[in-house]
Design an enzyme around this catalytic site. Structure first.
Site, mmCIF file in Angstrom:
data_model
loop_
_atom_site.group_PDB
_atom_site.id
_atom_site.type_symbol
_atom_site.label_atom_id
_atom_site.label_comp_id
_atom_site.label_asym_id
_atom_site.label_seq_id
_atom_site.Cartn_x
_atom_site.Cartn_y
_atom_site.Cartn_z
ATOM 1 N N PHE A 12 0.770 -1.297 0.044
ATOM 2 C CA PHE A 12 0.057 -0.105 0.108
ATOM 3 C C PHE A 12 0.858 1.179 0.042
ATOM 4 C CE2 PHE A 12 -3.299 2.919 1.537
ATOM 5 C CZ PHE A 12 -4.460 2.413 0.620
ATOM 6 N N TYR A 45 -1.338 -3.278 8.340
ATOM 7 C CA TYR A 45 -2.190 -4.123 8.999
ATOM 8 C C TYR A 45 -1.818 -5.660 8.887
ATOM 9 C CZ TYR A 45 -6.281 -5.399 11.457
ATOM 10 O OH TYR A 45 -7.081 -5.828 12.679
ATOM 11 N N ASP A 46 -1.349 -6.083 7.794
ATOM 12 C CA ASP A 46 -1.404 -7.296 7.495
ATOM 13 C C ASP A 46 0.385 -8.041 7.687
ATOM 14 O OD1 ASP A 46 -3.624 -7.571 5.598
ATOM 15 O OD2 ASP A 46 -2.645 -6.016 4.476
ATOM 16 N N CYS A 68 4.082 2.454 5.202
ATOM 17 C CA CYS A 68 3.347 3.985 5.084
ATOM 18 C C CYS A 68 2.152 4.203 5.206
ATOM 19 C CB CYS A 68 4.198 4.572 3.695
ATOM 20 S SG CYS A 68 3.465 6.297 3.379
ATOM 21 N N ILE A 70 -0.709 7.080 5.456
ATOM 22 C CA ILE A 70 -1.136 8.118 5.283
ATOM 23 C C ILE A 70 -2.532 8.665 5.808
ATOM 24 C CG2 ILE A 70 -1.618 9.989 3.082
ATOM 25 C CD1 ILE A 70 0.595 8.530 1.661
ATOM 26 N N ALA A 73 -9.680 10.555 5.588
ATOM 27 C CA ALA A 73 -10.913 11.522 6.111
ATOM 28 C C ALA A 73 -11.246 11.016 7.544
ATOM 29 C CB ALA A 73 -11.883 11.397 5.070
ATOM 30 N N HIS A 76 -9.057 5.913 10.585
ATOM 31 C CA HIS A 76 -8.271 4.484 9.995
ATOM 32 C C HIS A 76 -7.084 4.470 10.105
ATOM 33 C CE1 HIS A 76 -8.605 0.619 7.708
ATOM 34 N NE2 HIS A 76 -7.701 1.096 6.913
ATOM 35 N N LEU A 101 10.294 -1.165 14.005
ATOM 36 C CA LEU A 101 9.271 -0.245 13.258
ATOM 37 C C LEU A 101 9.596 0.722 12.304
ATOM 38 C CD1 LEU A 101 5.890 -0.412 13.679
ATOM 39 C CD2 LEU A 101 6.307 1.402 15.207
#
EC number: 2.5.1.78
Length: 135
Positions: A12, A45-46, A68, A70, A73, A76, A101
């Protein structure tokens, strides 16, 4: 002793994580560490499952995460990073091996993420230092 690293890289925001990965690989070479394996995952998250798979392999001394997240709105981005970071810490303690990390975010813009690409080097350095100091 050459430190053997495993990388877990999020796809992502790949335009940014690709550059982070390049920086991390170059810095590993500078520190005489070997990137022994890399697992690509859809997003931050994976990461925990891939980290666990790398840690289960005896030859990996430490894992470096590269991702990363970002700001969007909603909140999340905060939820993703908080849960990923918590599980990453848990896995490090469970296996007794460093997991660095290298996830930038949350709460940053794409421009800020681009400015923080070199943070991946810090994650590599952290992983290598921890392995050396815990031997």
């Amino acid at each position: 002793m050459t430190v053997k690293l495993g990388f877990v890289v999020a796809e992502f925001n790949r335009d940014i994580t690709y550059m982070m990965e390049i920086e991390a690989r170059e810095h590993a070479g500078f520190l005489d560490a070997e990137v022994a394996d890399t697992i690509y995952v859809p997003g931050a998250y994976d990461m925990p499952l891939a980290i666990k798979k790398l840690l289960e392999r005896g030859e990996i001394d430490a894992v470096v995460t590269i991702g990363c997240v970002i700001e969007g709105a909603t909140q999340h981005d905060e939820i993703v990073v908080q849960h990923a970071a918590r599980k990453i810490i848990d896995l490090s303690l469970e296996f007794g091996k460093p997991v660095a990390l290298g996830i930038s975010g949350p709460g940053m813009t794409r421009m800020e993420a681009t400015e923080r690409i070199d943070y991946a080097k810090r994650a590599v350095e952290s992983a290598v230092k921890m392995v050396q100091r815990l031997e």
